[in-house]
Scaffold this motif. Structure first.
Motif, mmCIF file in Angstrom:
data_model
loop_
_atom_site.group_PDB
_atom_site.id
_atom_site.type_symbol
_atom_site.label_atom_id
_atom_site.label_comp_id
_atom_site.label_asym_id
_atom_site.label_seq_id
_atom_site.Cartn_x
_atom_site.Cartn_y
_atom_site.Cartn_z
ATOM 1 N N GLY A 74 0.940 -1.212 -0.306
ATOM 2 C CA GLY A 74 -0.157 0.001 0.192
ATOM 3 C C GLY A 74 0.826 1.176 -0.018
ATOM 4 O O GLY A 74 0.080 2.434 -0.400
ATOM 5 N N LEU A 75 2.202 1.159 0.234
ATOM 6 C CA LEU A 75 2.972 2.183 0.388
ATOM 7 C C LEU A 75 3.900 2.356 -0.923
ATOM 8 O O LEU A 75 4.769 3.330 -1.030
ATOM 9 C CB LEU A 75 3.809 2.292 1.547
ATOM 10 N N GLY A 76 3.961 1.381 -1.750
ATOM 11 C CA GLY A 76 5.123 1.515 -3.044
ATOM 12 C C GLY A 76 6.353 1.574 -2.383
ATOM 13 O O GLY A 76 6.837 0.889 -1.462
ATOM 14 N N LEU A 77 7.275 1.925 -3.392
ATOM 15 C CA LEU A 77 8.637 2.027 -3.077
ATOM 16 C C LEU A 77 9.037 3.274 -2.595
ATOM 17 O O LEU A 77 8.742 4.391 -3.329
ATOM 18 C CB LEU A 77 9.487 1.656 -4.434
ATOM 19 N N ARG A 78 9.918 3.175 -1.324
ATOM 20 C CA ARG A 78 10.260 4.677 -0.766
ATOM 21 C C ARG A 78 11.748 4.618 -0.624
ATOM 22 O O ARG A 78 12.258 3.607 -0.100
ATOM 23 C CB ARG A 78 9.448 4.820 0.682
ATOM 24 N N LEU A 79 12.184 5.622 -1.190
ATOM 25 C CA LEU A 79 13.760 5.955 -1.195
ATOM 26 C C LEU A 79 14.244 6.220 0.309
ATOM 27 O O LEU A 79 13.721 7.080 0.836
ATOM 28 C CB LEU A 79 14.150 6.910 -1.948
ATOM 29 N N ILE A 80 15.223 5.431 0.877
ATOM 30 C CA ILE A 80 15.761 5.522 2.055
ATOM 31 C C ILE A 80 16.996 6.411 1.952
ATOM 32 O O ILE A 80 17.050 7.507 2.499
ATOM 33 C CB ILE A 80 16.042 4.121 2.778
ATOM 34 N N TYR A 81 17.997 6.103 1.304
ATOM 35 C CA TYR A 81 19.189 6.774 0.940
ATOM 36 C C TYR A 81 19.584 6.442 -0.266
ATOM 37 O O TYR A 81 19.589 5.462 -1.000
ATOM 38 C CB TYR A 81 20.185 6.176 1.847
ATOM 39 N N PHE A 82 20.559 7.267 -0.762
ATOM 40 C CA PHE A 82 21.163 7.107 -2.200
ATOM 41 C C PHE A 82 22.698 7.811 -2.130
ATOM 42 O O PHE A 82 22.911 8.586 -1.176
ATOM 43 C CB PHE A 82 20.328 7.578 -3.382
ATOM 44 N N SER A 83 23.378 7.188 -3.063
ATOM 45 C CA SER A 83 24.897 7.508 -3.020
ATOM 46 C C SER A 83 25.353 7.770 -4.572
ATOM 47 O O SER A 83 25.151 6.905 -5.396
ATOM 48 C CB SER A 83 25.895 6.321 -2.524
ATOM 49 N N TYR A 84 26.007 8.681 -4.891
ATOM 50 C CA TYR A 84 26.238 9.170 -6.180
ATOM 51 C C TYR A 84 27.892 8.864 -6.527
ATOM 52 O O TYR A 84 28.163 9.419 -7.448
ATOM 53 C CB TYR A 84 25.658 10.462 -6.434
ATOM 54 N N ASP A 85 28.474 8.785 -5.466
ATOM 55 C CA ASP A 85 30.007 8.340 -5.532
ATOM 56 C C ASP A 85 30.415 7.877 -4.191
ATOM 57 O O ASP A 85 29.894 7.796 -3.228
ATOM 58 C CB ASP A 85 30.488 9.651 -5.791
ATOM 59 N N VAL A 86 31.640 7.201 -4.215
ATOM 60 C CA VAL A 86 32.393 6.701 -2.958
ATOM 61 C C VAL A 86 32.309 7.729 -1.952
ATOM 62 O O VAL A 86 32.615 8.709 -2.167
ATOM 63 C CB VAL A 86 33.530 6.381 -3.396
ATOM 64 N N LYS A 87 31.666 7.026 -0.759
ATOM 65 C CA LYS A 87 31.744 8.170 0.475
ATOM 66 C C LYS A 87 30.732 9.154 0.532
ATOM 67 O O LYS A 87 30.735 9.849 1.376
ATOM 68 C CB LYS A 87 33.125 8.413 0.877
ATOM 69 N N MET A 88 29.811 9.335 -0.714
ATOM 70 C CA MET A 88 29.035 10.362 -0.868
ATOM 71 C C MET A 88 27.568 9.650 -0.593
ATOM 72 O O MET A 88 27.257 8.548 -1.133
ATOM 73 C CB MET A 88 28.976 11.026 -2.145
ATOM 74 N N LYS A 89 26.935 10.363 0.226
ATOM 75 C CA LYS A 89 25.397 9.803 0.524
ATOM 76 C C LYS A 89 24.341 10.927 0.481
ATOM 77 O O LYS A 89 24.721 12.063 1.108
ATOM 78 C CB LYS A 89 25.566 8.937 1.545
ATOM 79 N N GLU A 90 23.289 10.778 0.262
ATOM 80 C CA GLU A 90 22.276 11.539 0.473
ATOM 81 C C GLU A 90 20.983 10.967 1.068
ATOM 82 O O GLU A 90 20.708 9.964 0.647
ATOM 83 C CB GLU A 90 21.832 12.589 -0.839
ATOM 84 N N LYS A 91 20.251 11.697 1.703
ATOM 85 C CA LYS A 91 18.848 11.325 2.470
ATOM 86 C C LYS A 91 18.049 11.312 1.365
ATOM 87 O O LYS A 91 17.912 11.895 0.453
ATOM 88 C CB LYS A 91 18.502 12.080 3.519
ATOM 89 N N GLY A 92 17.203 10.036 1.489
ATOM 90 C CA GLY A 92 15.884 10.134 0.549
ATOM 91 C C GLY A 92 14.725 10.734 1.567
ATOM 92 O O GLY A 92 14.835 11.510 2.081
ATOM 93 N N ASP A 93 13.711 9.890 1.088
ATOM 94 C CA ASP A 93 12.443 10.348 1.707
ATOM 95 C C ASP A 93 12.125 9.655 3.160
ATOM 96 O O ASP A 93 11.285 10.534 3.816
ATOM 97 C CB ASP A 93 11.052 9.617 0.894
ATOM 98 N N ILE A 94 12.911 8.830 3.207
ATOM 99 C CA ILE A 94 12.535 8.099 4.850
ATOM 100 C C ILE A 94 13.855 7.537 5.411
ATOM 101 O O ILE A 94 13.963 6.410 5.947
ATOM 102 C CB ILE A 94 11.700 7.095 4.770
ATOM 103 N N PRO A 95 14.812 8.677 5.802
ATOM 104 C CA PRO A 95 16.084 8.129 6.031
ATOM 105 C C PRO A 95 16.132 7.784 7.648
ATOM 106 O O PRO A 95 17.031 7.192 8.122
ATOM 107 C CB PRO A 95 16.901 9.254 5.893
ATOM 108 N N GLU A 96 14.989 8.339 8.285
ATOM 109 C CA GLU A 96 14.957 7.932 9.969
ATOM 110 C C GLU A 96 15.356 6.566 10.335
ATOM 111 O O GLU A 96 14.587 5.771 9.945
ATOM 112 C CB GLU A 96 13.867 8.606 10.591
#
Lengths: 111, 110
Positions: free
Chosen positions: B40-62
């Motif tokens: 019922g909630l589909g796919l939700r993005l937690i975190y992503f990374s665009y390079d080594v040692k780089m990270k960004e929060k997605g929609d539900i990182p807590e």
């Protein structure tokens, strides 16, 4: 954020029937992809289709980016087509492209 | 043939445990992602990374953290697992075009 709506939410087909799945999105996007999730949970990329029409066997897809929709056509459906079909739109945030998924169309193909 | 692999298909952990989910891709992709999928909630993005040692929060990182020490490997960490983190976890990668997914890890926290 961008809204991605898919219709219909559920679809039951007899084997051999054709179907059209629709994906509407609320804003301009860089790209659009269609995925099939099989009953075991594996997501398979079907099409990478920012615009125009592509065909792969019994499946084809059309994206009209200016009107913010995409269509997935399934012809001569088979039981192996069952599963959930997702469209996902791609936004570039400046660091990485990330996908926003629709809620999916659940397809069941019966004998 | 492109491949994204995940360390476990099924995992059962107890509340409060530290949980590591591993993902490896062999396509030399820059971008890697962790999603969770719930009915019922589909796919939700937690975190992503665009390079080594780089990270960004997605929609539900807590409640989650990530690590990317090598280009091919992206780890999701549940610092102290809770029952509301019971879910299907999906890893994905892309090189700027098609996105490829791993087979998923079904995590149950009891």
């Amino acid at each position: 954020g961008i809204q991605v709506e898919q219709s219909p939410p559920d679809l039951i087909l007899q084997e051999g029937a054709n179907s059209t799945l629709r994906c509407n999105f609320s804003d301009s996007v860089n790209n659009l992809q269609w995925f099939h999730q099989n009953p075991w949970g594996q997501l398979i990329n079907l099409f990478y289709i920012p615009s125009g029409t592509k065909q792969n066997g019994r499946l084809s897809a059309t994206t009209v980016a200016t009107e913010r929709y995409s269509l997935l056509y399934i012809s001569s459906s088979q039981t192996t087509d069952s599963g959930v079909y997702f469209c996902a739109v791609e936004l570039t945030t400046g660091t990485a492209s990330k996908l926003t998924f629709g809620t999916g169309t659940r397809l069941q193909v019966t004998l | 043939d492109v491949k994204v692999t995940q360390s476990s298909r099924y995992l059962v952990k107890r509340t409060g445990e530290k949980v590591f989910l591993e993902c490896v891709q062999d396509m030399d992709h820059e971008n890697m992602f962790w999603y969770r999928q719930d009915p019922g909630l589909g796919l939700r993005l937690i975190y992503f990374s665009y390079d080594v040692k780089m990270k960004e929060k997605g929609d539900i990182p807590e409640g989650y953290s990530v690590s990317r020490e090598k280009k091919e490997r992206f780890s999701l960490i549940l610092e102290s697992a809770s029952t509301n983190q019971t879910s299907m976890y999906l890893c994905a990668s892309n090189g700027g075009r098609e996105q490829y997914f791993g087979p998923g890890t079904r995590l149950t926290v009891t």
